[in-house]
Design an enzyme around this catalytic site. Sequence first.
Site, short mmCIF file in Angstrom:
data_model
loop_
_atom_site.label_atom_id
_atom_site.label_comp_id
_atom_site.label_asym_id
_atom_site.label_seq_id
_atom_site.Cartn_x
_atom_site.Cartn_y
_atom_site.Cartn_z
CB CYS A 109 -2.82 -1.96 8.65
SG CYS A 109 -1.38 -1.66 7.62
CG HIS B 72 -2.03 -0.91 1.29
ND1 HIS B 72 -2.29 -1.74 2.35
CD2 HIS B 72 -3.01 -1.14 0.38
CE1 HIS B 72 -3.38 -2.45 2.10
NE2 HIS B 72 -3.83 -2.11 0.92
N1 GLY Z 1 -2.41 -8.95 4.99
C1 GLY Z 1 -2.87 -7.67 4.74
C2 GLY Z 1 -3.32 -7.53 3.35
O1 GLY Z 1 -2.69 -8.14 2.50
O2 GLY Z 1 -4.28 -6.91 3.05
#
Ligand code: GLY
Length: 264
Positions: free
Chosen positions: A255, A168
Amino acid sequence: MTERSFRFTHAVTRRPGPDVVSGLRAVDTGAPDLDRFLGHHAAYVAALRATGAEVVELDPLDGFPDAVFVEDTALCLPEGAIIMRPGAPSRLGETEGMTPVLERIYGEVRRVAGPGFIEGGDILTTEREILVGRSARTDADGIAELAGIVADWGYRLREVTVPAGVLHFKTDCSLLDAETILATERLAASGCFDGYRVIHTAEGEEAAANAIRFNNVVIMAAGFPRTREALDAAGYATVEIGNAEAAKLDGGMSCLSLRFTPPA
Ligand code: GLY
């Protein structure tokens, strides 16, 4: 200059459950240990609460191994919340679990309906704009739809490119204050933060980039002493949280929560 991009009254988190051992990962370094993950998660929630924020802690979401990473399910702004459309097929259904939670807090919520995809981990909101990283999880259609959804609230969206192999956008950067970004050199080299002050993560400590500025503190993953030193030297109050289990699933400090101040 306001401080609404990092001063928050609320956060939403979700405890990891037994399914977390099957979470998505780019490289398999072993399954996370649930008990240890729960310990880190509790410390994270305590750090959020210590700033005075109200933290809604949700129960594990059965059948969704990555649901602990709630950030990807929504974008929460002072004007309203927008439910995302995760690009990982196994994560698409997580939004159903988040919608009623945000409806209780915000009243009505908006929604990215598709066909595009967009995950909250690709979105960095600063005082002047919303930066959205195009990644393997976030595509042009998702970004265009979000731009339309927030236009009447006066937001400007800017698309940036996430380096290849990086999950991300916020895997590699965090907002530290209205003018300052913590970023890896590989991301900042693209020029996407021109006009901001940038503090680079120390060489070999790229995983420290996924931190959060939450009210008076910067919450960062433990184990990155030179980056912490740089942040301390720049005057930030840092708090370290163990992240070894979340890191096995490519997760970090941002996250694990949605952070926001809903309308009064
Ligand atoms: N494990 C977090 C994701 O890949 O979205």
